[in-house]
Write a protein that holds these residues in place. Sequence first.
Motif, PDB file in Angstrom:
ATOM      1  N   PRO A 206       3.453   4.668   2.505  1.00 31.55           N
ATOM      2  CA  PRO A 206       2.728   3.566   3.167  1.00 31.55           C
ATOM      3  C   PRO A 206       3.437   2.226   2.980  1.00 31.55           C
ATOM      4  CG  PRO A 206       1.549   4.305   1.183  1.00 31.55           C
ATOM      5  CD  PRO A 206       2.664   5.291   1.430  1.00 31.55           C
ATOM      6  N   CYS A 207       4.322   2.137   2.007  1.00 30.92           N
ATOM      7  CA  CYS A 207       4.998   0.857   1.714  1.00 30.92           C
ATOM      8  C   CYS A 207       5.912   0.413   2.855  1.00 30.92           C
ATOM      9  CB  CYS A 207       5.816   0.968   0.438  1.00 30.92           C
ATOM     10  SG  CYS A 207       4.872   1.592  -0.959  1.00 30.92           S
ATOM     11  N   THR A 208       6.355   1.376   3.679  1.00 30.72           N
ATOM     12  CA  THR A 208       7.313   1.014   4.727  1.00 30.72           C
ATOM     13  C   THR A 208       6.666   0.166   5.823  1.00 30.72           C
ATOM     14  OG1 THR A 208       6.890   3.081   5.877  1.00 30.72           O
ATOM     15  CG2 THR A 208       8.764   3.052   4.367  1.00 30.72           C
ATOM     16  N   GLU A 209       5.321   0.245   5.924  1.00 35.36           N
ATOM     17  CA  GLU A 209       4.637  -0.535   6.971  1.00 35.36           C
ATOM     18  C   GLU A 209       3.638  -1.481   6.331  1.00 35.36           C
ATOM     19  OE1 GLU A 209       3.071   2.659   9.245  1.00 35.36           O
ATOM     20  OE2 GLU A 209       4.990   3.098  10.208  1.00 35.36           O
ATOM     21  N   CYS A 210       4.001  -2.117   5.231  1.00 35.48           N
ATOM     22  CA  CYS A 210       3.053  -2.915   4.460  1.00 35.48           C
ATOM     23  C   CYS A 210       3.684  -4.265   4.151  1.00 35.48           C
ATOM     24  CB  CYS A 210       2.727  -2.181   3.166  1.00 35.48           C
ATOM     25  SG  CYS A 210       1.630  -3.072   2.053  1.00 35.48           S
ATOM     26  N   ALA A 211       2.863  -5.306   4.083  1.00 36.91           N
ATOM     27  CA  ALA A 211       3.362  -6.644   3.715  1.00 36.91           C
ATOM     28  C   ALA A 211       3.686  -6.735   2.224  1.00 36.91           C
ATOM     29  CB  ALA A 211       2.334  -7.705   4.098  1.00 36.91           C
ATOM     30  N   GLN A 212       3.395  -5.703   1.478  1.00 37.24           N
ATOM     31  CA  GLN A 212       3.763  -5.554   0.065  1.00 37.24           C
ATOM     32  C   GLN A 212       3.125  -6.618  -0.843  1.00 37.24           C
ATOM     33  OE1 GLN A 212       8.036  -4.749  -0.194  1.00 37.24           O
ATOM     34  NE2 GLN A 212       7.672  -2.817   0.869  1.00 37.24           N
ATOM     35  N   PRO A 213       1.792  -6.771  -0.759  1.00 38.02           N
ATOM     36  CA  PRO A 213       1.124  -7.755  -1.622  1.00 38.02           C
ATOM     37  C   PRO A 213       1.190  -7.387  -3.101  1.00 38.02           C
ATOM     38  CG  PRO A 213      -0.504  -6.376  -0.507  1.00 38.02           C
ATOM     39  CD  PRO A 213       0.829  -6.059   0.117  1.00 38.02           C
ATOM     40  N   CYS A 214       1.505  -6.132  -3.413  1.00 38.49           N
ATOM     41  CA  CYS A 214       1.594  -5.717  -4.819  1.00 38.49           C
ATOM     42  C   CYS A 214       2.642  -6.526  -5.588  1.00 38.49           C
ATOM     43  CB  CYS A 214       1.902  -4.220  -4.919  1.00 38.49           C
ATOM     44  SG  CYS A 214       3.366  -3.708  -3.982  1.00 38.49           S
ATOM     45  N   ILE A 215       3.679  -6.977  -4.884  1.00 37.59           N
ATOM     46  CA  ILE A 215       4.811  -7.639  -5.569  1.00 37.59           C
ATOM     47  C   ILE A 215       4.386  -8.968  -6.196  1.00 37.59           C
ATOM     48  CG2 ILE A 215       7.068  -8.720  -5.157  1.00 37.59           C
ATOM     49  CD1 ILE A 215       7.554  -6.578  -2.988  1.00 37.59           C
TER      50      ILE A 215
ATOM     51  N   SER B 125       7.585   6.039  -5.518  1.00 41.30           N
ATOM     52  CA  SER B 125       7.733   4.846  -6.346  1.00 41.30           C
ATOM     53  C   SER B 125       7.446   3.643  -5.463  1.00 41.30           C
ATOM     54  CB  SER B 125       9.167   4.721  -6.853  1.00 41.30           C
ATOM     55  OG  SER B 125       9.450   5.721  -7.774  1.00 41.30           O
ATOM     56  N   SER B 126       6.475   2.834  -5.866  1.00 41.81           N
ATOM     57  CA  SER B 126       6.138   1.631  -5.088  1.00 41.81           C
ATOM     58  C   SER B 126       7.149   0.523  -5.404  1.00 41.81           C
ATOM     59  CB  SER B 126       4.730   1.169  -5.471  1.00 41.81           C
ATOM     60  OG  SER B 126       4.760   0.655  -6.792  1.00 41.81           O
ATOM     61  N   PRO B 127       7.085  -0.596  -4.686  1.00 47.20           N
ATOM     62  CA  PRO B 127       7.991  -1.706  -5.021  1.00 47.20           C
ATOM     63  C   PRO B 127       7.831  -2.206  -6.456  1.00 47.20           C
ATOM     64  CG  PRO B 127       7.009  -2.048  -2.863  1.00 47.20           C
ATOM     65  CD  PRO B 127       6.313  -0.850  -3.459  1.00 47.20           C
ATOM     66  N   VAL B 128       6.680  -1.938  -7.097  1.00 53.84           N
ATOM     67  CA  VAL B 128       6.486  -2.360  -8.501  1.00 53.84           C
ATOM     68  C   VAL B 128       6.605  -1.170  -9.461  1.00 53.84           C
ATOM     69  CG1 VAL B 128       5.140  -4.422  -7.962  1.00 53.84           C
ATOM     70  CG2 VAL B 128       3.954  -2.233  -8.252  1.00 53.84           C
TER      71      VAL B 128
ATOM     72  N   THR C 138      -4.937  -4.528  -5.297  1.00 54.74           N
ATOM     73  CA  THR C 138      -4.617  -5.271  -4.072  1.00 54.74           C
ATOM     74  C   THR C 138      -4.007  -4.402  -2.977  1.00 54.74           C
ATOM     75  OG1 THR C 138      -3.730  -7.395  -3.360  1.00 54.74           O
ATOM     76  CG2 THR C 138      -2.209  -5.979  -4.560  1.00 54.74           C
ATOM     77  N   CYS C 139      -3.507  -3.234  -3.353  1.00 53.23           N
ATOM     78  CA  CYS C 139      -2.851  -2.357  -2.373  1.00 53.23           C
ATOM     79  C   CYS C 139      -3.851  -1.958  -1.278  1.00 53.23           C
ATOM     80  CB  CYS C 139      -2.326  -1.115  -3.099  1.00 53.23           C
ATOM     81  SG  CYS C 139      -1.731   0.169  -2.001  1.00 53.23           S
ATOM     82  N   PRO C 140      -3.491  -2.120  -0.006  1.00 45.64           N
ATOM     83  CA  PRO C 140      -4.439  -1.775   1.061  1.00 45.64           C
ATOM     84  C   PRO C 140      -4.865  -0.309   1.048  1.00 45.64           C
ATOM     85  CG  PRO C 140      -2.294  -2.467   1.966  1.00 45.64           C
ATOM     86  CD  PRO C 140      -2.242  -2.717   0.502  1.00 45.64           C
ATOM     87  N   VAL C 141      -4.013   0.572   0.555  1.00 47.01           N
ATOM     88  CA  VAL C 141      -4.426   1.992   0.471  1.00 47.01           C
ATOM     89  C   VAL C 141      -5.431   2.155  -0.672  1.00 47.01           C
ATOM     90  CG1 VAL C 141      -3.634   4.386   0.430  1.00 47.01           C
ATOM     91  CG2 VAL C 141      -2.120   2.595   1.286  1.00 47.01           C
TER      92      VAL C 141
ATOM     93  N   LEU D   5       3.404   4.596  -9.173  1.00 42.56           N
ATOM     94  CA  LEU D   5       3.325   5.531  -8.060  1.00 42.56           C
ATOM     95  C   LEU D   5       2.279   5.065  -7.051  1.00 42.56           C
ATOM     96  CD1 LEU D   5       3.169   8.826 -10.147  1.00 42.56           C
ATOM     97  CD2 LEU D   5       5.060   8.175  -8.635  1.00 42.56           C
ATOM     98  N   VAL D   6       2.618   5.191  -5.771  1.00 43.83           N
ATOM     99  CA  VAL D   6       1.647   4.959  -4.700  1.00 43.83           C
ATOM    100  C   VAL D   6       1.469   6.280  -3.957  1.00 43.83           C
ATOM    101  CG1 VAL D   6       3.429   4.093  -3.103  1.00 43.83           C
ATOM    102  CG2 VAL D   6       1.031   3.506  -2.724  1.00 43.83           C
ATOM    103  N   HIS D   7       0.214   6.582  -3.619  1.00 42.81           N
ATOM    104  CA  HIS D   7      -0.157   7.876  -3.025  1.00 42.81           C
ATOM    105  C   HIS D   7      -0.680   7.660  -1.613  1.00 42.81           C
ATOM    106  CE1 HIS D   7      -3.025  11.383  -2.628  1.00 42.81           C
ATOM    107  NE2 HIS D   7      -2.039  12.016  -3.221  1.00 42.81           N
TER     108      HIS D   7
HETATM  109  S1  SF4 Z   1       0.638  -2.821  -1.578  1.00 43.43           S
HETATM  110 FE1  SF4 Z   1       1.861  -1.968   0.123  1.00 43.43          FE
HETATM  111  S2  SF4 Z   1       3.960  -1.945  -0.690  1.00 43.43           S
HETATM  112 FE2  SF4 Z   1       2.580  -2.147  -2.458  1.00 43.43          FE
HETATM  113  S3  SF4 Z   1       2.202  -0.027  -3.134  1.00 43.43           S
HETATM  114 FE3  SF4 Z   1       0.532  -0.536  -1.700  1.00 43.43          FE
HETATM  115  S4  SF4 Z   1       1.295   0.212   0.295  1.00 43.43           S
HETATM  116 FE4  SF4 Z   1       3.085   0.093  -1.068  1.00 43.43          FE
END
Ligand code: SF4
Length: 216
Positions: free
Chosen positions: A144-153, A107-110, A193-196, A113-115
């Motif tokens: 990947p969210c643990t090392e991300c600036a979280q632009p998705c939010i 579960s991503s911050p939004v 926008t997610c870097p992955v 699902l993030v893979h």
């Molecule tokens: S932008 Fe960062 S925090 Fe948001 S889903 Fe992608 S990896 Fe996770």
Amino acid sequence: MAGLDQIADLAQPHALAVMGAFHKGAAPLPDGVETLVMLGPREPGFWASFTQSAEYCDTRPDPIDRWSRRIIDGLASDLGAQAFYPFATSPPHPFYTWAKATGRAWSSPVQFLVHDVAGLWLSYRGALGFATRLDLPPAPAHSPCTECAQPCITACPVGALVQTGYDLPACHTFLDQPAGQGCMTGGCMVRATCPVSRTYGRAPDQSAFHMRHFHR
Ligand code: SF4
Ligand code: B12
Ligand code: SF4
């Protein structure tokens, strides 16, 4: 007995990839299923492959679901597995819960699902259920969210998809406006926008197709 490599090899010509797998116990599975293998678009290349199919070209409704059934029913038959789909059953099979059980989707911050490979562009076309416990590789250590600036939010221009949830009416209202045409043609800006997601190579035409289905 089938192994994950063999399944991936059989899926690859259809531009499908193994997006994750798990054993019964990590999440509940239907009777007779000990291992579930989840399949999704293999990028880059899924859209170029799918748009050559009979289902895409015949102009009848639900081409991608009909294509998924033909291809994944065929794989299930070849591999002695049961096929499951994220659509067309009531209640739906719990693909979100299954995805998290693979250890390759979170579960991503939004909430989407993030893979580990597809990022927020993750989607599934179906899953194969096996009666035996297949050997599975170890899952990634963390999201990947643990090392991300979280632009998705903050990516949604109208704040429709944020940490507190998904305001569907606000999203649909925006998609009706000229400013919303970027989401309609390129896909949800939060997912993009997610870097992955950015490394996944998904074709904008595929996103436009799904957005027309989502917002019609
Ligand atoms: S932008 Fe960062 S925090 Fe948001 S889903 Fe992608 S990896 Fe996770
Ligand atoms: C109904 C549904 C929706 C509904 C409501 C979601 C909801 N509130 O549950 C709506 C219409 C909002 C929706 C929208 C989209 N969805 Co949808 N949806 C589903 C579907 C068919 C059923 C969900 C369900 O109720 N399952 C039944 C319960 C019992 O199963 P569960 O896994 O335990 O349920 C969990 C999820 O529902 C989750 N959850 C709760 N709220 C939300 C909200 C959203 C948006 C999501 C993704 C999950 C989610 O929490 C539940 C408990 O863990 C699933 C497929 C499936 N079979 O699960 C796809 C699914 C969740 N959706 C998916 C997708 C791709 C989309 C879209 C992005 C598609 C698009 N662009 O056209 C859009 C979002 C629009 C955008 N901004 O881009 C993907 C996952 C994508 C991701 N990265 O998370 C799935 C898995 C389908 C697939 N083929 O891969 N969807
Ligand atoms: S599709 Fe556009 S308006 Fe809707 S949640 Fe995504 S970014 Fe926001």
